[in-house]
Design a protein around this motif. Structure first.
Motif, PDB file in Angstrom:
ATOM      1  N   MET A   1       0.866  -1.167   0.000  1.00 31.74           N
ATOM      2  CA  MET A   1       0.000   0.000   0.000  1.00 31.74           C
ATOM      3  C   MET A   1       0.913   1.229   0.000  1.00 31.74           C
ATOM      4  SD  MET A   1      -2.978   0.724   2.853  1.00 31.74           S
ATOM      5  CE  MET A   1      -4.499   0.417   2.008  1.00 31.74           C
ATOM      6  N   ASN A   2       0.641   2.167  -0.890  1.00 30.58           N
ATOM      7  CA  ASN A   2       1.490   3.355  -0.922  1.00 30.58           C
ATOM      8  C   ASN A   2       0.872   4.505  -0.111  1.00 30.58           C
ATOM      9  OD1 ASN A   2      -0.287   4.923  -2.591  1.00 30.58           O
ATOM     10  ND2 ASN A   2       0.522   3.892  -4.407  1.00 30.58           N
ATOM     11  N   ARG A   3       1.645   5.565   0.043  1.00 30.51           N
ATOM     12  CA  ARG A   3       1.235   6.701   0.872  1.00 30.51           C
ATOM     13  C   ARG A   3      -0.092   7.290   0.392  1.00 30.51           C
ATOM     14  NH1 ARG A   3       1.300  12.076   1.348  1.00 30.51           N
ATOM     15  NH2 ARG A   3       2.015  12.988   3.293  1.00 30.51           N
ATOM     16  N   GLU A   4      -0.240   7.483  -0.901  1.00 33.85           N
ATOM     17  CA  GLU A   4      -1.463   8.083  -1.443  1.00 33.85           C
ATOM     18  C   GLU A   4      -2.687   7.210  -1.151  1.00 33.85           C
ATOM     19  OE1 GLU A   4       1.430   7.762  -3.298  1.00 33.85           O
ATOM     20  OE2 GLU A   4       1.984   9.851  -2.935  1.00 33.85           O
ATOM     21  N   GLU A   5      -2.534   5.905  -1.234  1.00 30.91           N
ATOM     22  CA  GLU A   5      -3.646   4.997  -0.926  1.00 30.91           C
ATOM     23  C   GLU A   5      -4.037   5.102   0.548  1.00 30.91           C
ATOM     24  OE1 GLU A   5      -2.955   1.294  -4.002  1.00 30.91           O
ATOM     25  OE2 GLU A   5      -1.573   1.507  -2.312  1.00 30.91           O
ATOM     26  N   ARG A   6      -3.039   5.192   1.414  1.00 28.10           N
ATOM     27  CA  ARG A   6      -3.340   5.304   2.853  1.00 28.10           C
ATOM     28  C   ARG A   6      -4.007   6.642   3.163  1.00 28.10           C
ATOM     29  NH1 ARG A   6       1.919   2.996   2.997  1.00 28.10           N
ATOM     30  NH2 ARG A   6       2.781   5.058   3.495  1.00 28.10           N
ATOM     31  N   ILE A   7      -3.483   7.730   2.625  1.00 29.40           N
ATOM     32  CA  ILE A   7      -4.066   9.054   2.860  1.00 29.40           C
ATOM     33  C   ILE A   7      -5.515   9.069   2.367  1.00 29.40           C
ATOM     34  CG2 ILE A   7      -3.970  11.518   2.250  1.00 29.40           C
ATOM     35  CD1 ILE A   7      -1.787  10.737   4.231  1.00 29.40           C
ATOM     36  N   SER A   8      -5.766   8.474   1.217  1.00 33.65           N
ATOM     37  CA  SER A   8      -7.126   8.396   0.679  1.00 33.65           C
ATOM     38  C   SER A   8      -8.042   7.624   1.628  1.00 33.65           C
ATOM     39  CB  SER A   8      -7.098   7.741  -0.698  1.00 33.65           C
ATOM     40  OG  SER A   8      -8.392   7.594  -1.198  1.00 33.65           O
ATOM     41  N   LEU A   9      -7.577   6.496   2.141  1.00 37.72           N
ATOM     42  CA  LEU A   9      -8.350   5.691   3.088  1.00 37.72           C
ATOM     43  C   LEU A   9      -8.625   6.487   4.361  1.00 37.72           C
ATOM     44  CD1 LEU A   9      -9.507   2.899   4.040  1.00 37.72           C
ATOM     45  CD2 LEU A   9      -7.212   2.452   4.930  1.00 37.72           C
ATOM     46  N   PHE A  10      -7.587   7.115   4.918  1.00 39.23           N
ATOM     47  CA  PHE A  10      -7.763   7.897   6.147  1.00 39.23           C
ATOM     48  C   PHE A  10      -8.773   9.021   5.917  1.00 39.23           C
ATOM     49  CE2 PHE A  10      -3.011   6.976   7.118  1.00 39.23           C
ATOM     50  CZ  PHE A  10      -3.314   5.735   7.635  1.00 39.23           C
ATOM     51  N   THR A  11      -8.616   9.751   4.817  1.00 39.51           N
ATOM     52  CA  THR A  11      -9.497  10.886   4.522  1.00 39.51           C
ATOM     53  C   THR A  11     -10.943  10.422   4.348  1.00 39.51           C
ATOM     54  OG1 THR A  11      -7.671  12.067   3.466  1.00 39.51           O
ATOM     55  CG2 THR A  11      -9.901  12.824   2.949  1.00 39.51           C
ATOM     56  N   ARG A  12     -11.134   9.361   3.573  1.00 39.09           N
ATOM     57  CA  ARG A  12     -12.489   8.841   3.328  1.00 39.09           C
ATOM     58  C   ARG A  12     -13.190   8.464   4.627  1.00 39.09           C
ATOM     59  NH1 ARG A  12     -12.564   3.081   1.163  1.00 39.09           N
ATOM     60  NH2 ARG A  12     -12.496   2.741   3.393  1.00 39.09           N
ATOM     61  N   ASP A  13     -12.508   7.679   5.473  1.00 40.95           N
ATOM     62  CA  ASP A  13     -13.159   7.191   6.692  1.00 40.95           C
ATOM     63  C   ASP A  13     -13.306   8.279   7.751  1.00 40.95           C
ATOM     64  OD1 ASP A  13     -13.386   4.817   5.375  1.00 40.95           O
ATOM     65  OD2 ASP A  13     -12.070   3.684   6.710  1.00 40.95           O
ATOM     66  N   LEU A  14     -12.360   9.200   7.835  1.00 42.49           N
ATOM     67  CA  LEU A  14     -12.502  10.306   8.786  1.00 42.49           C
ATOM     68  C   LEU A  14     -13.634  11.241   8.363  1.00 42.49           C
ATOM     69  CD1 LEU A  14      -8.741  11.026   9.495  1.00 42.49           C
ATOM     70  CD2 LEU A  14     -10.412  10.116  11.142  1.00 42.49           C
ATOM     71  N   ALA A  15     -13.768  11.485   7.070  1.00 41.45           N
ATOM     72  CA  ALA A  15     -14.874  12.324   6.580  1.00 41.45           C
ATOM     73  C   ALA A  15     -16.215  11.659   6.877  1.00 41.45           C
ATOM     74  CB  ALA A  15     -14.718  12.586   5.088  1.00 41.45           C
ATOM     75  N   ALA A  16     -16.312  10.345   6.677  1.00 38.43           N
ATOM     76  CA  ALA A  16     -17.550   9.625   6.987  1.00 38.43           C
ATOM     77  C   ALA A  16     -17.839   9.682   8.485  1.00 38.43           C
ATOM     78  CB  ALA A  16     -17.454   8.170   6.517  1.00 38.43           C
TER      79      ALA A  16
ATOM     80  N   GLU B   1      -0.864   9.515   9.028  1.00 41.53           N
ATOM     81  CA  GLU B   1       0.282   8.962   8.299  1.00 41.53           C
ATOM     82  C   GLU B   1       1.580   9.198   9.081  1.00 41.53           C
ATOM     83  OE1 GLU B   1       2.538   7.330   4.961  1.00 41.53           O
ATOM     84  OE2 GLU B   1       0.557   6.996   5.786  1.00 41.53           O
ATOM     85  N   GLN B   2       1.742  10.379   9.644  1.00 45.96           N
ATOM     86  CA  GLN B   2       2.940  10.671  10.444  1.00 45.96           C
ATOM     87  C   GLN B   2       3.021   9.783  11.680  1.00 45.96           C
ATOM     88  OE1 GLN B   2       3.782  14.827  11.282  1.00 45.96           O
ATOM     89  NE2 GLN B   2       2.549  15.395   9.505  1.00 45.96           N
ATOM     90  N   VAL B   3       1.878   9.525  12.305  1.00 47.10           N
ATOM     91  CA  VAL B   3       1.874   8.653  13.480  1.00 47.10           C
ATOM     92  C   VAL B   3       2.397   7.272  13.107  1.00 47.10           C
ATOM     93  CG1 VAL B   3       0.385   7.420  15.124  1.00 47.10           C
ATOM     94  CG2 VAL B   3       0.094   9.879  14.789  1.00 47.10           C
ATOM     95  N   PHE B   4       1.885   6.718  12.024  1.00 47.12           N
ATOM     96  CA  PHE B   4       2.331   5.376  11.643  1.00 47.12           C
ATOM     97  C   PHE B   4       3.784   5.359  11.165  1.00 47.12           C
ATOM     98  CE2 PHE B   4      -2.244   4.433  11.553  1.00 47.12           C
ATOM     99  CZ  PHE B   4      -2.239   3.234  12.243  1.00 47.12           C
TER     100      PHE B   4
ATOM    101  N   ARG C   1       7.084   3.977  13.402  1.00 50.17           N
ATOM    102  CA  ARG C   1       8.209   3.546  12.563  1.00 50.17           C
ATOM    103  C   ARG C   1       7.830   2.440  11.573  1.00 50.17           C
ATOM    104  NH1 ARG C   1      11.156   3.692  18.060  1.00 50.17           N
ATOM    105  NH2 ARG C   1      11.799   5.861  18.156  1.00 50.17           N
ATOM    106  N   ALA C   2       6.635   2.570  11.016  1.00 51.46           N
ATOM    107  CA  ALA C   2       6.191   1.614  10.007  1.00 51.46           C
ATOM    108  C   ALA C   2       7.014   1.820   8.730  1.00 51.46           C
ATOM    109  CB  ALA C   2       4.709   1.818   9.714  1.00 51.46           C
ATOM    110  N   PRO C   3       7.248   0.752   7.975  1.00 49.93           N
ATOM    111  CA  PRO C   3       8.002   0.892   6.723  1.00 49.93           C
ATOM    112  C   PRO C   3       7.223   1.726   5.706  1.00 49.93           C
ATOM    113  CG  PRO C   3       7.102  -1.314   6.905  1.00 49.93           C
ATOM    114  CD  PRO C   3       6.815  -0.621   8.211  1.00 49.93           C
ATOM    115  N   GLU C   4       7.921   2.214   4.707  1.00 48.11           N
ATOM    116  CA  GLU C   4       7.316   3.095   3.707  1.00 48.11           C
ATOM    117  C   GLU C   4       6.100   2.471   3.027  1.00 48.11           C
ATOM    118  OE1 GLU C   4       8.729   5.168  -0.426  1.00 48.11           O
ATOM    119  OE2 GLU C   4      10.181   5.042   1.206  1.00 48.11           O
TER     120      GLU C   4
END
Length: 126
Positions: free
Chosen positions: A1-16, A104-107, A112-115
């Motif tokens: 999973m790349n950064r953009e996919e994670r940011i999209s997931l976080f944004t979608r679920d936080l907005a909901a 994303e910064q927290v993880f 210290r999650a991998p990229e």
């Protein structure tokens, strides 16, 4: 999973979550339920309670080191005493996109999650 996919997931679920009453969402590392960030609130439009894992491995202890604690404090989290067995927390009422970036910064920086880390969402639950 790349950064953009994670940011999209976080944004979608936080907005909901912001549109829901008495609800929460939990993001955790895939295959690691002890590494998480969770968000909740009693009513739509109210500030979110943000909590992240203290990575506790027993009573009266947490496994966050000084650098991890400093990283969370820089993001506005209050760090409880390990004697209280509570997670670092803060209230947030700002932009959801900015909060997604903070998750994303927290993880990446605190946990210290991998990229290319994989994250799992509970989806909004009430």
């Amino acid at each position: 999973m790349n950064r953009e996919e994670r940011i999209s997931l976080f944004t979608r679920d936080l907005a909901a979550l912001m549109r829901a009453d008495d609800a929460m969402v939990i993001f955790n590392l895939a295959h690691d339920e002890d590494t998480f960030a969770q968000f909740s609130h009693p009513r739509a439009g109210e500030p979110l309670l943000c909590e992240v894992s203290n990575r506790s491995e027993g009573w009266n202890a947490h496994s966050l080191d000084a650098e991890q604690v400093a990283g969370l404090r820089s993001l506005g989290y209050e760090i409880p005493s390990p004697h209280h067995q509570a997670n670092p927390r803060k209230e947030y009422a700002g932009d959801i996109g900015a909060l997604a970036e903070q998750v994303e910064q927290v993880f990446r920086k605190v946990f210290r999650a991998p990229e290319d880390y994989q994250v799992v969402s509970s989806g909004v639950v009430g």
